[in-house]
Design a protein around this motif. Structure first.
Motif, PDB file in Angstrom:
ATOM      1  N   UNK A  55      -7.990   5.015  -7.292  1.00 36.22           N
ATOM      2  CA  UNK A  55      -7.527   4.321  -8.293  1.00 36.22           C
ATOM      3  C   UNK A  55      -6.155   3.821  -7.861  1.00 36.22           C
ATOM      4  N   UNK A  56      -5.290   4.681  -7.315  1.00 39.76           N
ATOM      5  CA  UNK A  56      -3.980   4.212  -6.873  1.00 39.76           C
ATOM      6  C   UNK A  56      -4.010   3.067  -5.857  1.00 39.76           C
ATOM      7  N   UNK A  57      -5.056   3.199  -4.842  1.00 43.15           N
ATOM      8  CA  UNK A  57      -5.231   2.384  -3.700  1.00 43.15           C
ATOM      9  C   UNK A  57      -5.585   1.133  -4.229  1.00 43.15           C
ATOM     10  N   UNK A  58      -6.356   0.806  -5.257  1.00 41.62           N
ATOM     11  CA  UNK A  58      -6.689  -0.486  -5.782  1.00 41.62           C
ATOM     12  C   UNK A  58      -5.734  -0.874  -6.606  1.00 41.62           C
ATOM     13  N   UNK A  59      -5.287  -0.130  -7.618  1.00 38.36           N
ATOM     14  CA  UNK A  59      -4.098  -0.656  -8.355  1.00 38.36           C
ATOM     15  C   UNK A  59      -3.025  -1.395  -7.451  1.00 38.36           C
ATOM     16  N   UNK A  60      -2.775  -0.784  -6.523  1.00 34.86           N
ATOM     17  CA  UNK A  60      -1.718  -1.372  -5.389  1.00 34.86           C
ATOM     18  C   UNK A  60      -2.326  -2.739  -4.893  1.00 34.86           C
ATOM     19  N   UNK A  61      -3.569  -2.818  -4.524  1.00 33.16           N
ATOM     20  CA  UNK A  61      -4.401  -3.874  -4.009  1.00 33.16           C
ATOM     21  C   UNK A  61      -4.127  -5.097  -5.052  1.00 33.16           C
ATOM     22  N   UNK A  62      -4.353  -4.958  -6.253  1.00 35.49           N
ATOM     23  CA  UNK A  62      -4.416  -5.882  -7.259  1.00 35.49           C
ATOM     24  C   UNK A  62      -3.142  -6.209  -7.945  1.00 35.49           C
ATOM     25  N   UNK A  63      -2.251  -5.121  -7.726  1.00 42.38           N
ATOM     26  CA  UNK A  63      -0.943  -5.125  -8.471  1.00 42.38           C
ATOM     27  C   UNK A  63      -0.759  -5.026 -10.012  1.00 42.38           C
TER      28      UNK A  63
END
Length: 353
Positions: A55-63
């Motif tokens: 979740x952290x990785x893709x939340x960072x991806x989308x901002x």
């Protein structure tokens, strides 16, 4: 048995080549279903730490956040998480039947190369959840299953392109009118009807029924958004027949011209918040957590040539659909029931549907 299964896949990517991990969709679905990240991680088959990092990785991806975690209150999907999940659901619901048909063709070719020529039963049918179950229970017999509209299935049977044609007729006056439309394709001397199942159709409504929909008339009032089935489908014919019976104009339904191609696709469209209601089977509504207002029961029937009834492949098919294993699976589908499954009737019996 080795079988090809074709599933749709899509992903976001950026200039650096990062691509959305498909496992994220399973995690998002778990949060949606269970409201806890721990349970979502179990559903995805990963550790809690891995789920958190994903979740952290893709939340960072989308901002922007995908899941909202609240101490003592579990987890819920953030708006973007909901959009991603329902986008995935809509892709699967819309493309699934076409990919199943393609997979059926490829499996037939490959299995005949691996195992030699074995009996093949060719079936063209309107898509449905009970029909989806058939390949799982036909041991020793290849089922070449192609999804199409009811009329296309009947035309295919008449030109010798299939052995079984699946179509459905509502019970009551609407069904009697549809029989008249199908009559030119039914040949009483050479065709026979195999009874199959009965299923319930009606309005699939956003959870909680925020628009207070009580019937078809409510679709013609106010700003209720509707999602329809495609023109050639039997479900569309049923809806149009019910509207006609109530003297309602489709021109007054907002969204009547917008079409989807399966029951699941309609349900996913409503579940995603893109419409307030759609029309389809109860099983689709329950699968997507929607409310359901039943409006009609319909008989799903199979048509074949009389001469083929004594062939081993048809005998095996009838034995299977009349068997306990298949029938128990059908009865687990919401809104589905059995109706003399496997029994043979003359086409003349259809006038009483």
């Amino acid at each position: 048995m080795k079988r090809i299964k074709i599933t749709p896949a899509w992903y976001f990517s950026d200039e650096a080549g990062n691509q959305l991990d498909p496992q994220l969709f399973v995690l998002l679905e778990g949060v949606h279903l269970h409201g806890k990240l721990t349970e979502a991680a179990k559903m995805a088959g990963i550790s809690y730490r891995h789920a958190w990092n994903l979740l952290g990785k893709w939340q960072e991806f989308f901002g922007i956040g995908l899941v909202e975690l609240q101490r003592g209150r579990g987890a819920r999907l953030a708006p973007l998480g909901e959009k991603l999940l329902w986008a995935e659901q809509r892709v699967i619901a819309r493309l699934g039947p076409q990919l199943e048909s393609l997979g059926s063709e490829l499996n037939l070719e490959i299995q005949q190369t691996l195992e030699g020529v074995r009996p093949v039963l060719r079936m063209h049918a309107s898509h449905g959840y009970a029909v989806e179950l058939l390949p799982q229970y036909l041991d020793g017999l290849h089922l070449d299953l192609q999804y199409c509209s009811p009329r296309e299935a009947l035309v295919a049977l008449n030109r010798g392109a299939c052995d079984l044609a699946g179509f459905h007729l509502p019970q009551g006056p609407v069904g009697q009118r549809l029989v008249a439309d199908y009559r030119p394709l039914l040949k009483p001397r050479s065709h026979r009807v195999l009874r199959f199942i009965t299923r319930r159709q009606g309005l699939m409504i956003a959870a909680g029924n925020p628009c207070a929909i009580q019937g078809l008339k409510d679709l013609t009032l106010g700003e209720t958004r509707f999602i329809n089935r495609q023109l050639a489908s039997g479900t569309r014919a049923l809806l149009d027949g019910l509207l006609q019976a109530e003297g309602l104009s489709s021109r007054r339904i907002r969204g009547y011209e917008i079409e989807e191609y399966t029951h699941s696709a309609v349900a996913a469209y409503v579940a995603a918040g893109m419409a307030d209601a759609g029309f389809g089977v109860e099983a689709a509504a329950r699968r997507f957590g929607l409310d359901f207002l039943p409006l009609a029961d319909e008989d799903y029937l199979l048509l074949c040539h009389h001469r083929s009834l004594s062939e081993p492949r048809l005998l095996r098919f009838r034995e299977m659909i009349a068997g306990q294993a298949f029938q128990e699976a059908v009865l687990k589908l919401p809104g589905y029931s059995l109706d003399r499954c496997g029994e043979v009737e003359d086409t003349e019996a259809l006038v009483t549907v």
